[in-house]
Design an enzyme around this catalytic site. Structure first.
Site, short mmCIF file in Angstrom:
data_model
loop_
_atom_site.label_atom_id
_atom_site.label_comp_id
_atom_site.label_asym_id
_atom_site.label_seq_id
_atom_site.Cartn_x
_atom_site.Cartn_y
_atom_site.Cartn_z
N GLU A 1 8.63 0.41 -1.77
CA GLU A 1 9.07 0.64 -3.16
C GLU A 1 10.59 0.82 -3.24
O GLU A 1 11.23 0.35 -4.19
CB GLU A 1 8.35 1.86 -3.73
CG GLU A 1 6.84 1.71 -3.81
CD GLU A 1 6.39 0.46 -4.57
OE1 GLU A 1 7.09 0.09 -5.53
OE2 GLU A 1 5.37 -0.13 -4.20
N GLU B 1 7.53 -9.33 -3.49
CA GLU B 1 6.66 -8.48 -2.69
C GLU B 1 6.90 -8.69 -1.20
O GLU B 1 6.94 -7.73 -0.41
CB GLU B 1 5.19 -8.75 -3.03
CG GLU B 1 4.76 -8.23 -4.39
CD GLU B 1 4.90 -6.73 -4.50
OE1 GLU B 1 4.45 -6.01 -3.60
OE2 GLU B 1 5.50 -6.27 -5.49
#
Length: 277
Positions: free
Chosen positions: A149, A206
């Site tokens: 993150e 991602e």
């Protein structure tokens, strides 16, 4: 004849808007490449300051709402654990971008069954108790999630997506207006954009976050191979995974293969970090 003229005008209009969009875009290298070699240049049409200001305001609002519900930092042990991991990860961000160490980092734990964590632009983070409890997560695995993150924030993926959508939205609106296709036609164009460009870009984001995340974890002294066990646990939660083409995440197989390869690449960093602890 009208159709030909309309198409010619559309081409000219889109070219003009596209040129303005390109002029407005700034080509940037948000991060250094690190050992994992993430060095893709990005095109930004949204100012970083504007997005960070919006993130600060939204984060403050969200934390106030969670506090009013009694869901903010309810479990002191969990909060201490999460913040201890963050305190080891954040100093490693300088490898990718020296300015990140000076961000106004903030890390909180939200009581929620949701298996989730996120980091907003500028270092505003949240970890959900569902992630900790449902996965029975280890410190190494939690570092993998938080590193992932943090990587999104370092790479400014939110700003990149906002920039892409701003440019695409302008082109789609002009095209729909010129062709007179109305709302249905515009929606179709938007879906086409998401399928051909938007979702693949999200999968790329991602993958970049996975790779940067394992390096951050390794440098902080957490076993990068835990990223593999983390996603194996994620896959066992049930519900079945979506069709790869329509997913904003890589397939489970692709993700595990990539994480296995890149966790091995940063193992020397992990071993070096362990010697100094």
């Amino acid at each position: 004849m009208k159709s030909i003229v309309k198409k010619m005008f559309l081409k000219q209009a889109l070219a003009a808007v596209g040129l303005m969009a390109l002029v407005a875009c700034e080509t940037v290298q948000t991060t250094q490449s690190g050992a994992v070699g993430v060095d893709r240049q990005q095109h930004m049409a949204v100012p970083a300051e504007a997005l960070e200001q919006a993130a600060r305001e939204e984060y403050a609002k969200l934390m106030a709402e969670e506090r009013s519900k009694g869901a903010l930092n309810r479990n002191a042990a969990q909060v201490e654990r999460v913040r201890a991991i963050a305190n080891r990860l954040v100093p490693q961000t300088v490898v990718f971008r020296p300015d990140a160490r000076a961000w106004a980092w903030e890390v909180n734990v939200l009581t929620s069954p949701e298996v989730n964590a996120w980091c907003m632009p500028g270092g505003k983070m949240a970890v959900y108790t569902g992630l900790i409890e449902k996965l029975q997560i280890t410190d190494d695995e939690l570092a993998a999630v938080m590193g992932h993150e943090i990587a999104h924030a370092l790479r400014e993926h939110a700003r990149e997506r906002a920039s892409e959508q701003a440019v695409a939205g302008t082109l789609i609106s002009v095209g729909a207006a010129v062709l007179g296709v109305g709302d249905l036609g515009q929606k179709t164009a938007e879906y086409a954009y998401m399928g051909l460009l938007g979702l693949p870009n999200s999968r790329r984001h991602e993958t970049e976050a996975d790779r940067v995340g394992v390096e951050l974890a390794a440098r902080a002294g957490y076993d990068p191979r835990a990223a593999v066990t983390l996603w194996q646990k994620m896959g066992q939660l049930g519900g079945g995974e979506p069709i790869k083409f329509l997913s904003t995440h890589p397939s489970q197989t692709d993700r595990l293969n990539d994480l296995t390869a890149y966790s091995q690449r940063v193992m020397p960093l992990y071993e070096q970090s362990r010697k100094h602890r």
